[in-house]
Design a protein around this motif. Sequence first.
Motif, PDB file in Angstrom:
ATOM      1  N   HIS A  52      56.389  33.689  62.969  1.00  0.00           N
ATOM      2  CA  HIS A  52      56.285  34.707  61.923  1.00  0.00           C
ATOM      3  C   HIS A  52      55.685  34.123  60.649  1.00  0.00           C
ATOM      4  CE1 HIS A  52      57.311  38.169  59.491  1.00  0.00           C
ATOM      5  NE2 HIS A  52      57.926  37.373  58.643  1.00  0.00           N
ATOM      6  N   ASN A  53      56.163  32.952  60.247  1.00  0.00           N
ATOM      7  CA  ASN A  53      55.644  32.322  59.029  1.00  0.00           C
ATOM      8  C   ASN A  53      54.173  31.934  59.184  1.00  0.00           C
ATOM      9  OD1 ASN A  53      58.041  32.620  57.665  1.00  0.00           O
ATOM     10  ND2 ASN A  53      58.752  30.555  58.109  1.00  0.00           N
ATOM     11  N   THR A  54      53.782  31.500  60.368  1.00  0.00           N
ATOM     12  CA  THR A  54      52.389  31.139  60.609  1.00  0.00           C
ATOM     13  C   THR A  54      51.489  32.370  60.499  1.00  0.00           C
ATOM     14  OG1 THR A  54      53.108  29.383  62.093  1.00  0.00           O
ATOM     15  CG2 THR A  54      50.810  30.068  62.250  1.00  0.00           C
ATOM     16  N   ARG A  59      47.696  35.836  57.321  1.00  0.00           N
ATOM     17  CA  ARG A  59      47.346  37.095  56.654  1.00  0.00           C
ATOM     18  C   ARG A  59      47.127  36.877  55.157  1.00  0.00           C
ATOM     19  NH1 ARG A  59      51.787  39.213  59.595  1.00  0.00           N
ATOM     20  NH2 ARG A  59      52.954  39.242  57.648  1.00  0.00           N
ATOM     21  N   LEU A  60      48.002  36.103  54.524  1.00  0.00           N
ATOM     22  CA  LEU A  60      47.847  35.833  53.095  1.00  0.00           C
ATOM     23  C   LEU A  60      46.568  35.064  52.802  1.00  0.00           C
ATOM     24  CD1 LEU A  60      51.505  34.952  52.089  1.00  0.00           C
ATOM     25  CD2 LEU A  60      50.241  37.030  51.539  1.00  0.00           C
ATOM     26  N   ARG A  61      46.246  34.122  53.675  1.00  0.00           N
ATOM     27  CA  ARG A  61      45.020  33.344  53.486  1.00  0.00           C
ATOM     28  C   ARG A  61      43.801  34.253  53.595  1.00  0.00           C
ATOM     29  NH1 ARG A  61      41.171  31.479  56.297  1.00  0.00           N
ATOM     30  NH2 ARG A  61      42.103  31.976  58.296  1.00  0.00           N
ATOM     31  N   LYS A  62      43.795  35.151  54.589  1.00  0.00           N
ATOM     32  CA  LYS A  62      42.670  36.078  54.742  1.00  0.00           C
ATOM     33  C   LYS A  62      42.557  36.994  53.542  1.00  0.00           C
ATOM     34  CE  LYS A  62      42.409  36.230  59.767  1.00  0.00           C
ATOM     35  NZ  LYS A  62      42.581  37.076  60.970  1.00  0.00           N
ATOM     36  N   ARG A  63      43.692  37.490  53.058  1.00  0.00           N
ATOM     37  CA  ARG A  63      43.664  38.378  51.888  1.00  0.00           C
ATOM     38  C   ARG A  63      43.142  37.627  50.662  1.00  0.00           C
ATOM     39  NH1 ARG A  63      49.200  40.976  50.572  1.00  0.00           N
ATOM     40  NH2 ARG A  63      48.819  41.868  52.601  1.00  0.00           N
ATOM     41  N   ASP A  65      41.151  34.987  50.657  1.00  0.00           N
ATOM     42  CA  ASP A  65      39.720  34.746  50.847  1.00  0.00           C
ATOM     43  C   ASP A  65      38.903  36.001  50.568  1.00  0.00           C
ATOM     44  OD1 ASP A  65      40.349  32.181  51.544  1.00  0.00           O
ATOM     45  OD2 ASP A  65      40.104  32.487  53.721  1.00  0.00           O
ATOM     46  N   LYS A  66      39.409  37.146  51.016  1.00  0.00           N
ATOM     47  CA  LYS A  66      38.699  38.403  50.774  1.00  0.00           C
ATOM     48  C   LYS A  66      38.639  38.701  49.281  1.00  0.00           C
ATOM     49  CE  LYS A  66      38.728  43.240  52.164  1.00  0.00           C
ATOM     50  NZ  LYS A  66      39.435  44.253  52.969  1.00  0.00           N
ATOM     51  N   LEU A  67      39.725  38.464  48.578  1.00  0.00           N
ATOM     52  CA  LEU A  67      39.751  38.689  47.130  1.00  0.00           C
ATOM     53  C   LEU A  67      38.802  37.731  46.418  1.00  0.00           C
ATOM     54  CD1 LEU A  67      41.074  40.411  44.968  1.00  0.00           C
ATOM     55  CD2 LEU A  67      42.860  38.700  44.781  1.00  0.00           C
ATOM     56  N   GLN A  68      38.747  36.485  46.862  1.00  0.00           N
ATOM     57  CA  GLN A  68      37.810  35.518  46.274  1.00  0.00           C
ATOM     58  C   GLN A  68      36.366  35.966  46.503  1.00  0.00           C
ATOM     59  OE1 GLN A  68      38.111  33.127  44.314  1.00  0.00           O
ATOM     60  NE2 GLN A  68      40.246  32.521  44.407  1.00  0.00           N
ATOM     61  N   ASP A  69      36.083  36.461  47.702  1.00  0.00           N
ATOM     62  CA  ASP A  69      34.725  36.940  47.992  1.00  0.00           C
ATOM     63  C   ASP A  69      34.366  38.115  47.091  1.00  0.00           C
ATOM     64  OD1 ASP A  69      34.519  35.039  49.937  1.00  0.00           O
ATOM     65  OD2 ASP A  69      34.911  36.419  51.611  1.00  0.00           O
ATOM     66  N   LEU A  70      35.315  39.012  46.892  1.00  0.00           N
ATOM     67  CA  LEU A  70      35.044  40.171  46.035  1.00  0.00           C
ATOM     68  C   LEU A  70      34.858  39.754  44.580  1.00  0.00           C
ATOM     69  CD1 LEU A  70      37.520  42.774  47.522  1.00  0.00           C
ATOM     70  CD2 LEU A  70      35.045  42.801  47.659  1.00  0.00           C
ATOM     71  N   LYS A  71      35.640  38.801  44.143  1.00  0.00           N
ATOM     72  CA  LYS A  71      35.481  38.319  42.769  1.00  0.00           C
ATOM     73  C   LYS A  71      34.134  37.645  42.590  1.00  0.00           C
ATOM     74  CE  LYS A  71      40.240  37.588  41.301  1.00  0.00           C
ATOM     75  NZ  LYS A  71      41.249  36.577  40.952  1.00  0.00           N
ATOM     76  N   SER A  72      33.751  36.853  43.571  1.00  0.00           N
ATOM     77  CA  SER A  72      32.483  36.142  43.448  1.00  0.00           C
ATOM     78  C   SER A  72      31.305  37.116  43.506  1.00  0.00           C
ATOM     79  CB  SER A  72      32.358  35.078  44.534  1.00  0.00           C
ATOM     80  OG  SER A  72      32.284  35.697  45.805  1.00  0.00           O
ATOM     81  N   ALA A  73      31.457  38.208  44.236  1.00  0.00           N
ATOM     82  CA  ALA A  73      30.377  39.190  44.342  1.00  0.00           C
ATOM     83  C   ALA A  73      30.474  40.237  43.239  1.00  0.00           C
ATOM     84  CB  ALA A  73      30.421  39.858  45.710  1.00  0.00           C
ATOM     85  N   SER A  74      31.431  40.083  42.364  1.00  0.00           N
ATOM     86  CA  SER A  74      31.687  40.988  41.241  1.00  0.00           C
ATOM     87  C   SER A  74      31.830  42.434  41.700  1.00  0.00           C
ATOM     88  CB  SER A  74      30.606  40.863  40.161  1.00  0.00           C
ATOM     89  OG  SER A  74      29.390  41.395  40.608  1.00  0.00           O
ATOM     90  N   ARG A  75      32.449  42.614  42.842  1.00  0.00           N
ATOM     91  CA  ARG A  75      32.728  43.948  43.350  1.00  0.00           C
ATOM     92  C   ARG A  75      34.222  44.232  43.275  1.00  0.00           C
ATOM     93  NH1 ARG A  75      30.578  43.706  49.177  1.00  0.00           N
ATOM     94  NH2 ARG A  75      31.325  41.606  48.920  1.00  0.00           N
ATOM     95  N   LEU A  76      34.892  43.556  42.397  1.00  0.00           N
ATOM     96  CA  LEU A  76      36.349  43.684  42.309  1.00  0.00           C
ATOM     97  C   LEU A  76      36.761  45.089  41.902  1.00  0.00           C
ATOM     98  CD1 LEU A  76      39.030  42.237  42.511  1.00  0.00           C
ATOM     99  CD2 LEU A  76      38.816  41.596  40.127  1.00  0.00           C
ATOM    100  N   SER A  77      36.001  45.729  41.045  1.00  0.00           N
ATOM    101  CA  SER A  77      36.370  47.062  40.576  1.00  0.00           C
ATOM    102  C   SER A  77      36.364  48.077  41.718  1.00  0.00           C
ATOM    103  CB  SER A  77      35.439  47.508  39.463  1.00  0.00           C
ATOM    104  OG  SER A  77      34.121  47.568  39.947  1.00  0.00           O
ATOM    105  N   SER A  78      35.465  47.939  42.686  1.00  0.00           N
ATOM    106  CA  SER A  78      35.454  48.878  43.806  1.00  0.00           C
ATOM    107  C   SER A  78      36.588  48.589  44.781  1.00  0.00           C
ATOM    108  CB  SER A  78      34.117  48.813  44.536  1.00  0.00           C
ATOM    109  OG  SER A  78      33.956  47.534  45.123  1.00  0.00           O
TER     110      SER A  78
END
Length: 122
Positions: A52-54, A59-63, A65-78
């Motif tokens: 369960h912890n793994t 899931r947290l790592r993927k989330r 990474d996705k947030l980092q990608d959105l921040k880097s692409a400056s699409r955070l507002s969408s």
Amino acid sequence: MTSLYFSRISTFWDRFKWVHLNERLAYERAVHQQRLRTEIAQAKREANIISHNTEKSERLRKRRDKLQDLKSASRLSSFLTQYHQRKTDKEIYHDNGQKSENMAGGVEDRSNFLKNLFGSDT
């Protein structure tokens, strides 16, 4: 010499019953089986917790990474949900071209209305 040993063994054999030995062996087997079941259950719980912890960390790592990608692409507002607040009375009056001083005048208008409604001369 043999009589001494024989007397000691004979006192032991006099109290010995095969039923007692069988009961004792059955009890020890049951205790051993219960101990094994307990250890297996504990190992399963530990394995489930680790699994369960793994999965949770994945899931947290993927989330993240996705947030980092959105921040880097400056699409955070969408990505984030937008909430719109209602305008305050001051903002509404300001948008309509009325002055905020008219808000105080509105209180006097209400008091005049109430005096006329209830017929108060004071």
